[in-house]
Design a protein around this motif. Structure first.
Motif, short mmCIF file in Angstrom:
data_model
loop_
_atom_site.label_atom_id
_atom_site.label_comp_id
_atom_site.label_asym_id
_atom_site.label_seq_id
_atom_site.Cartn_x
_atom_site.Cartn_y
_atom_site.Cartn_z
N GLU A 329 0.68 -131.88 16.39
CA GLU A 329 -0.13 -131.16 17.40
C GLU A 329 0.48 -129.82 17.82
OE1 GLU A 329 1.42 -134.03 17.82
OE2 GLU A 329 2.83 -133.70 19.49
N LYS A 330 1.74 -129.59 17.45
CA LYS A 330 2.32 -128.27 17.78
C LYS A 330 1.75 -127.16 16.91
CE LYS A 330 6.88 -129.62 19.50
NZ LYS A 330 8.34 -129.53 19.22
N LEU A 331 1.14 -127.52 15.80
CA LEU A 331 0.64 -126.51 14.87
C LEU A 331 -0.60 -125.81 15.42
CD1 LEU A 331 2.66 -127.97 13.01
CD2 LEU A 331 1.03 -127.71 11.15
N ARG A 332 -0.55 -124.49 15.37
CA ARG A 332 -1.72 -123.68 15.71
C ARG A 332 -2.13 -122.99 14.43
NH1 ARG A 332 -1.05 -126.07 19.38
NH2 ARG A 332 -0.70 -125.64 21.58
N PHE A 333 -3.31 -123.33 13.95
CA PHE A 333 -3.72 -122.76 12.67
C PHE A 333 -4.30 -121.37 12.83
CE2 PHE A 333 -3.28 -127.20 11.77
CZ PHE A 333 -2.60 -127.16 10.56
N ALA A 334 -3.80 -120.46 12.02
CA ALA A 334 -4.28 -119.08 12.04
C ALA A 334 -4.90 -118.78 10.68
CB ALA A 334 -3.12 -118.14 12.32
N LEU A 335 -6.18 -118.61 10.70
CA LEU A 335 -6.87 -118.29 9.44
C LEU A 335 -6.78 -116.80 9.20
CD1 LEU A 335 -8.64 -119.45 7.10
CD2 LEU A 335 -10.61 -118.65 8.43
N ASN A 336 -6.07 -116.43 8.14
CA ASN A 336 -5.90 -115.01 7.85
C ASN A 336 -7.01 -114.53 6.92
OD1 ASN A 336 -4.81 -112.46 7.83
ND2 ASN A 336 -3.01 -112.99 6.58
N ARG A 337 -7.25 -113.24 6.98
CA ARG A 337 -8.35 -112.62 6.22
C ARG A 337 -9.65 -113.38 6.50
NH1 ARG A 337 -3.89 -112.15 2.50
NH2 ARG A 337 -3.46 -109.96 2.05
N ALA A 338 -9.80 -113.70 7.78
CA ALA A 338 -10.97 -114.48 8.20
C ALA A 338 -12.24 -113.64 8.10
CB ALA A 338 -10.76 -114.94 9.64
N PRO A 339 -13.36 -114.30 7.79
CA PRO A 339 -14.61 -113.55 7.74
C PRO A 339 -14.98 -113.00 9.11
CG PRO A 339 -14.97 -115.93 7.45
CD PRO A 339 -13.50 -115.72 7.46
N GLY A 340 -15.64 -111.87 9.12
CA GLY A 340 -16.01 -111.23 10.39
C GLY A 340 -17.13 -111.98 11.11
N PHE A 341 -17.37 -111.55 12.35
CA PHE A 341 -18.36 -112.27 13.17
C PHE A 341 -19.77 -112.23 12.60
CE2 PHE A 341 -15.14 -111.82 16.54
CZ PHE A 341 -15.10 -113.16 16.89
N THR A 342 -20.06 -111.16 11.90
CA THR A 342 -21.42 -111.01 11.40
C THR A 342 -21.63 -111.78 10.09
OG1 THR A 342 -20.64 -109.02 10.34
CG2 THR A 342 -21.79 -108.75 12.44
N ASP A 343 -20.55 -112.26 9.53
CA ASP A 343 -20.63 -112.97 8.26
C ASP A 343 -20.95 -114.44 8.52
OD1 ASP A 343 -20.25 -114.23 5.84
OD2 ASP A 343 -18.24 -113.40 5.47
N LEU A 344 -22.25 -114.73 8.62
CA LEU A 344 -22.66 -116.09 9.03
C LEU A 344 -22.26 -117.13 8.00
CD1 LEU A 344 -26.14 -115.41 10.62
CD2 LEU A 344 -23.90 -115.69 11.73
#
Ligand SMILES: Nc1ncnc2c1ncn2[C@@H]1O[C@H](COP(=O)(O)OP(=O)(O)OP(=O)(O)O)[C@@H](O)[C@H]1O
Ligand SMILES: [Mg+2]
Length: 415
Positions: A329-344
């Motif tokens: 539970e200490k892990l905080r996942f960070a999605l890198n190169r994440a799709p932008g908000f408009t990319d549904l």
């Protein structure tokens, strides 16, 4: 050798100097210097030594032999200055001491004495000390602005923030370096003390991303963590603009198992008691001491990308941690190169990824494009080179929220 050279001998180069109140008091030293170096040495008084060491030609010396006895002990400050001047010119220092208290000796060695020989000189000791200083590489020449001038306080209890890539190249180092830098700048009025440890011992790139040299001193520190004290730890750090203090990975590629859990624990503890934030860049591979880092962590960032490689590794790590009842539970996942908000379409892929892994992805780090890697190649944090980049803005926000939470918790704990 040509005849003219034989007729007109070159003046002997001076490669060493004795420094003392009066060298005649140390007649055995004169004898031993002559037998080790012939004529190639000079002699200076304490008062002349400083002036001499400040001249450019002083850097031609291999070492100085500073001789002192109990009469010199009342005022060590001049001797400390002489040692510092020698170090600044990369000149080694051999201390020759008669009846000095251990406290004084310890202080002088800490100030930068490379070798110590007692006086009266035991047979052959000086010669051996000279050979040792001649054979060890000169202390890594670090530009003055990169030297860490922060002193040890041992009064902190830092927040430990490791960053671990779930797969290689997912941006762990980029996050670690820039998060550390943003934290160091988060509050100009009351700047937290921030330390960045590069524990990616083999392929660490923190030094590259901040254009810092790698140093022999790091390996010396890592190979004997039991002997490490706060002073030694602080001296092994390099400073980025005197705001961020960095333990780079070693110069040479060392085996990952050179360090055990106890070493890592000591290292993190050293950093924690001297800094407010300890950001740690980790290798993507799991090692013997990964668990040590996880248990020391307050939050543990795990970077991943939207692909099969990251997904599978994350699942494996999750299973491994859970089967050993480690604090997943200490892990905080960070999605890198994440799709932008408009990319549904992209957004629904992120949702599916999180669901299938049974994790929550709390951080979305946008793709900052080519400028991110170009900036890293320039060796500066994003805040310096590309402050308006979307990735930088997101990491700055993250630093602010980490700091706000920490300040609030400290306030709660304090009253
Ligand atoms: N969000 C992003 N936008 C654009 N470029 C990025 C982003 N994140 C990382 N990069 C670039 O991707 C490359 C790999 O990043 P980085 O070195 O931080 O990854 P890593 O997980 O530490 O890799 P390694 O496994 O080699 O240690 C670098 O060139 C970096 O500048
Ligand atoms: Mg890395």
């Amino acid at each position: 050798m040509s005849t003219s050279a034989a007729l007109q001998p070159e003046p002997q180069p001076i490669i060493a100097c004795t420094i003392s109140r009066d060298v005649q008091i140390f007649d055995l030293l004169i004898e031993d210097m002559e037998s080790a170096l012939g004529e190639n040495w000079g002699d200076l008084s304490f008062n002349d030594a400083l002036a001499f060491l400040e001249q450019p030609e002083a850097s031609e010396l291999q070492f100085v032999a500073i001789a002192l006895d109990s009469e010199d002990e009342d005022d060590l400050s001049l001797i400390v200055d002489i040692i510092a001047a020698a170090k600044a010119k990369s000149v080694k220092v051999i201390l020759i001491a008669e009846d000095l208290t251990p406290a004084s000796l310890h202080q002088l060695l800490r100030e930068g004495g490379d070798e110590f020989v007692p006086y009266p000189l035991p047979e052959g000791e000086l010669r051996e000390a000279i050979q040792r200083v001649q054979n060890t590489p000169t202390h890594d020449p670090v530009a003055p602005e990169m030297r860490n001038t922060l002193s040890a306080t041992e009064d902190r209890s830092g927040v430990v923030i490791p960053v671990h890539g779930m797969a290689g190249g997912t941006g762990a180092t980029t996050l670690a370096v820039n998060l550390a830098w943003e934290l160091a700048n988060v509050d100009p009025e009351l700047a937290p003390r921030v330390c960045l440890l590069d524990l990616d011992l083999q392929f660490g790139t923190v030094a590259t991303y901040l254009d810092l040299p790698r140093r022999e001193a790091v390996l010396e520190l890592l190979t004997d963590t039991e002997a490490m004290d706060s002073e030694a730890f602080m001296q092994a750090l390099l400073s980025y603009e005197q705001k961020l203090h960095v333990l780079t990975s070693p110069t040479d590629m060392i085996p990952l198992d050179l360090l055990g859990p106890a070493d890592i624990e000591r290292l993190i503890e050293m950093a924690r008691i001297n800094f407010d934030y300890v950001v740690i860049d980790l290798p993507a591979t799991m090692v013997e001491w990964s668990e040590t880092v996880l248990s020391a962590a307050h939050v543990y960032f795990a970077t991943l990308e939207l692909d099969m490689r990251s997904a599978q590794n994350t699942l494996r790590l999750k299973r491994a941690l859970q089967s050993e009842e480690l604090p997943f539970e200490k892990l905080r996942f960070a999605l890198n190169r994440a799709p932008g908000f408009t990319d549904l379409n992209g957004k629904s892929r992120v949702k599916r990824l999180a669901e299938s892994l049974g994790i929550s992805i709390e951080l979305l780090l946008p793709d900052g494009g080519k400028p991110v890697s170009q900036n890293a190649d320039h060796g500066v944090p994003m805040a310096e080179g590309i402050p308006k980049n979307a990735l930088r803005k997101e990491i700055a926000k993250l630093a602010k929220s980490v700091h706000d939470v920490n300040v609030a918790e400290t306030a709660k704990a304090g009253g």
